[in-house]
Design an enzyme around this catalytic site. Structure first.
Site, short mmCIF file in Angstrom:
data_model
loop_
_atom_site.label_atom_id
_atom_site.label_comp_id
_atom_site.label_asym_id
_atom_site.label_seq_id
_atom_site.Cartn_x
_atom_site.Cartn_y
_atom_site.Cartn_z
N GLU A 1 38.06 -0.58 -11.70
CA GLU A 1 39.04 -0.02 -12.63
C GLU A 1 39.98 -1.10 -13.15
OE1 GLU A 1 40.97 3.38 -10.79
OE2 GLU A 1 39.38 4.69 -11.50
N GLU B 1 32.91 7.52 -10.63
CA GLU B 1 33.79 8.23 -9.69
C GLU B 1 34.26 9.53 -10.31
OE1 GLU B 1 37.30 6.18 -8.47
OE2 GLU B 1 36.29 4.26 -8.24
C1 GLA Z 1 40.21 5.27 -8.46
C2 GLA Z 1 39.78 4.10 -7.66
C3 GLA Z 1 39.33 4.47 -6.29
C4 GLA Z 1 40.26 5.49 -5.71
C5 GLA Z 1 40.32 6.69 -6.61
C6 GLA Z 1 41.24 7.77 -6.13
O1 GLA Z 1 39.27 5.84 -9.21
O2 GLA Z 1 38.80 3.34 -8.29
O3 GLA Z 1 39.34 3.31 -5.51
O4 GLA Z 1 41.52 4.93 -5.61
O5 GLA Z 1 40.83 6.29 -7.84
O6 GLA Z 1 41.28 8.82 -7.05
C1 GLA Z 2 44.10 6.44 -11.74
C2 GLA Z 2 43.36 5.92 -10.56
C3 GLA Z 2 43.81 6.50 -9.27
C4 GLA Z 2 45.29 6.46 -9.17
C5 GLA Z 2 45.91 7.05 -10.39
C6 GLA Z 2 47.39 6.91 -10.34
O1 GLA Z 2 43.64 7.66 -12.15
O2 GLA Z 2 42.03 6.16 -10.74
O3 GLA Z 2 43.30 5.73 -8.23
O4 GLA Z 2 45.69 5.14 -9.02
O5 GLA Z 2 45.45 6.44 -11.55
O6 GLA Z 2 47.95 7.48 -11.47
#
Ligand code: GLA
Ligand code: GLA
Length: 689
Positions: free
Chosen positions: A162, A319
């Site tokens: 991400e 995800e």
């Molecule tokens: C993101 C991250 C994961 C985890 C999820 C939780 O998608 O990539 O590592 O933190 O959010 O929702």
């Molecule tokens: C995204 C990420 C999660 C979390 C949130 C916070 O959606 O995927 O892991 O960090 O942001 O807002």
């Protein structure tokens, strides 16, 4: 950029393996004792899992100190997966630097707008432009690529994680230096930058690039073009990091595809994914539903946009969650049926993999209350049984793998630059929300049973009979010309308020609004009239506008007024107009109608474009309809938007899946049904004319 044709476009597969909809999760065995791994693998097999993403946050484990490496555990995980026929989407593990690194090199830590340095102790605390971070990260990528280059479990590379989730905007000195270089490349000379940024205003004229800073916390509004360029630069800086990792991977393992998980969801606006798509071999996306009534429509919107970003080729849902997340104020559990519906709704929009964060719910750490495929309760749980069921359903859909979403009659244009520019500060109102407006059109179309797609502005517009371009605030001459051509060649274009206002430099197009589209639409506006909170202006037919209004005058005789304002003494002029141009038409909507108002207006616009719902009356609004197809076959997806069963009578095609229902003619509450029928190209061409 490497030649597309020479790159793999999907997971590496064993020779002879049949295409399938992949199923899996982020897998973090390093959080668990060794004996748990065997249970993991047994449960993965039970659930039909065929792919896992490993080592995403394992840097500190892999490289416990500057000169120490520990990869034995990862070898064992890779071997275990290979022995069980589970592919590994192996992370480059660079997402979160270990404490030894930031302790020795605090200069990699990001800096906020107001000059605060972000600390280690969370994750993703690195500057995208730090040369020091880059050096350490690339060293790690190289070590992993060399070690696992011929490992049979390796099916894809997962760059970082991400990118930009927490560090998209960094105002550090590294960022300042890189920003200057980027600006110099963009503008060539400081005079041109001064011209573009309009620095004659407020004594902002620069004598040299060396004087320029990121838009740090200032005494008043920072220069808007500087802010816009910083948004572009910041997106590009992370894309640059992605490319740097990718180059190592493609050199060492040319036959292994490279991806990274995008975040096309909600208000995640910092990364211009339409621009990033060419840096990955296939697009991956993460999506989490936000609670609220429109949650599932937002999911479909994001999934469709992901497909558009992917050029409609199959994409990878990297995800989503089996149930609750941990990072919202109130983390709502999914109700029965929702897990499968969410997953299948992504497949409906072109996902060929359904993966979760994460395999086994953590016992420790910030995400211990975040659901996984194996919950704290263990495998003896409703959730895990639902996971197994979903794995089974996906196998019923394997025949869909590799097919692509068919062109929908309506395209909603989505443009990151207009998102950024329209929501800058010091505007006529700070209440406009770019994505919300696009989503309102999307939802109104769903309510009417009209199949639609969300498409990046750079995509092929001719796929759609109707294009809606909400708040296309920033548009280049070329962009405006593309839309005009679309209309002349027979397309029906719908533009909204605050569109065509500025060029790429965020400078106003003079002579009256909506600048770039004034001629095409045959309308002219001299002043914006934003509305106060709660204020609504009445229009014809009982409709009302809020947030924004305009006094619209007509500048061409052939402009038809579809709706007028009905506020005597204030505004009784045109509110919505339409004009036939060439073989198509151009319509203008000068106020925010919201989902309900758009539901009232759209039938008029669609009717004029000769477009009607493809669904039987009883299904309109109650189901979301999407299609995927290959050369010979169309798969129709029907996603129940309601919490009640819906009868699917009168639909053609052979049912191949009906989640939650034993009767193929009944779409279960929160269910998804898929039907197969032969593709009829001749009929498609007729419909497009
Ligand atoms: C993101 C991250 C994961 C985890 C999820 C939780 O998608 O990539 O590592 O933190 O959010 O929702
Ligand atoms: C995204 C990420 C999660 C979390 C949130 C916070 O959606 O995927 O892991 O960090 O942001 O807002």
């Amino acid at each position: 950029m490497p030649n597309r044709d020479e790159r793999p476009t999907w997971l590496r597969r064993a020779p002879g393996a049949q295409p399938r909809i992949s199923f899996g999760a982020d897998y973090n065995p390093d959080q668990w004792p060794r004996e748990v791994w065997d249970e993991d693998v047994a449960l993965m097999r039970e659930a039909n899992v065929d792919v896992v993403s490993v080592a995403i946050f394992s840097w500190a484990r892999i490289q416990p100190a500057r000169d120490r490496w520990d990869l034995d555990w990862l070898d064992e995980v890779m071997d275990l997966m290979a022995a069980n026929g589970i592919g590994v989407d192996l992370a480059t593990a660079t997402a979160s630097p270990p404490p030894w690194l930031t302790a020795a090199h605090p200069e990699v830590l990001p800096v906020t707008r107001d000059g605060s340095v972000l600390s280690q102790g969370g994750r993703q605390h690195w500057r995208p432009t730090s040369p020091v971070f880059r050096r350490f990260a690339l060293e790690l990528v190289e070590v992993l690529a060399e070690r696992y280059r011929s490992h049979p479990a390796l099916v894809a590379w997962h760059v970082s994680n991400e990118l930009g989730c927490h560090n998209i905007l960094d105002f550090s000195d590294d960022a300042a230096a890189a920003f200057r270089t980027w600006l110099e490349q963009r503008y060539g000379t400081i005079e041109q930058l001064n011209e573009a940024w309009g620095t004659s205003f407020w004594s902002q004229r620069y004598g040299a690039f060396a004087e320029i800073l990121p838009p740090r916390l200032a005494a008043s509004f920072p220069n808007p073009t500087q802010q816009l360029d910083f948004a572009r630069f910041s997106s590009n800086a992370l894309k640059d990091h992605l490319i740097a990792e990718r180059e190592i991977l493609t050199r060492i393992t040319p036959d292994v595809p490279v991806t990274t998980n995008f975040m096309i969801m909600g208000e995640m606006k910092g990364m211009n994914y339409a621009d990033w798509a060419d840096a990955v071999d296939f697009v991956s996306n993460d999506h989490y539903v936000q609670p609220g009534s429109g949650a599932r429509d937002e999911l479909a919107f994001s999934a469709s946009l992901t497909s558009g970003v992917a050029g409609h080729r199959p994409w990878f849902l990297m995800e989503h969650s089996t149930s609750a997340v941990n990072w919202q104020p109130i983390n709502v559990a999914k109700r029965p049926g929702e897990m499968a519906r969410d997953a299948l709704a992504h497949v409906a929009r072109g996902a060929d993999a359904v993966c979760y964060f994460q395999w086994r719910q953590s016992r420790a750490g910030a995400e211990k209350y975040h659901s996984g495929m194996v919950p704290h309760a263990g495998a003896d749980s409703r959730l895990f049984r639902d996971v197994v069921d979903l794995g089974r359903m996906l196998r019923q859909l394997d025949e869909v793998a590799g097919s692509e979403p068919t062109a929908a009659p309506v395209g909603i244009v989505f443009d990151w630059e207009s998102w950024w520019a329209s929501e800058l500060d010091s505007h006529p109102t700070d209440r406009l929300r770019y994505r919300r407006e696009a989503l309102e059109w999307w939802r109104a179309l769903l309510d009417l049973g009209i199949r639609a797609e969300v498409v990046p502005f750079g995509g092929d517009l001719s796929r759609h009979r109707v294009i809606v371009a909400p708040i296309l605030h920033l548009v280049s001459d070329r962009g405006a010309a593309r839309l005009e051509d679309y209309v002349r060649e027979g397309g029906h274009l719908v533009l909204t308020y605050f569109s065509g206002i500025v060029d790429e430099r965020d400078q106003i197009r003079l002579g009256g609004y909506p600048g770039a589209f004034r001629e095409l639409l045959g309308v002219r506006v001299e002043e914006f009239e934003p509305l106060l909170d709660g204020e609504r202006l009445l229009l014809d037919g009982g409709l009302a506008g809020d947030t924004w209004s305009e006094q619209v005058s007509l500048t061409a005789e052939d402009v038809e007024v579809l709706l007028s304002y009905r506020e005597a003494g204030r505004n009784s002029g045109p509110a919505v107009t339409r004009r036939a141009v060439g073989a198509g038409s151009a319509s203008y909507v000068s106020t925010r109608l919201g989902e309900e108002g758009l539901r009232g207006l759209l039938p008029v616009l669609l009717d004029a474009a000769g477009l009607a719902s493809e669904l039987p009356e009883a299904l309109r609004g109650r189901v979301e309809h999407a299609q995927r197809a290959d050369a010979d076959t169309v798969w129709e997806f029907f996603v129940n938007r309601t919490d009640q069963p819906v009868a699917l009578e009168g639909l053609a095609g052979i049912p191949i899946l009906s989640s939650g229902s034993d009767d193929p003619d009944v779409l279960a509450a929160r269910g998804v049904a898929v039907r197969r029928r032969p593709r009829d190209r001749a009929a498609e061409l007729d419909a497009a004319d």
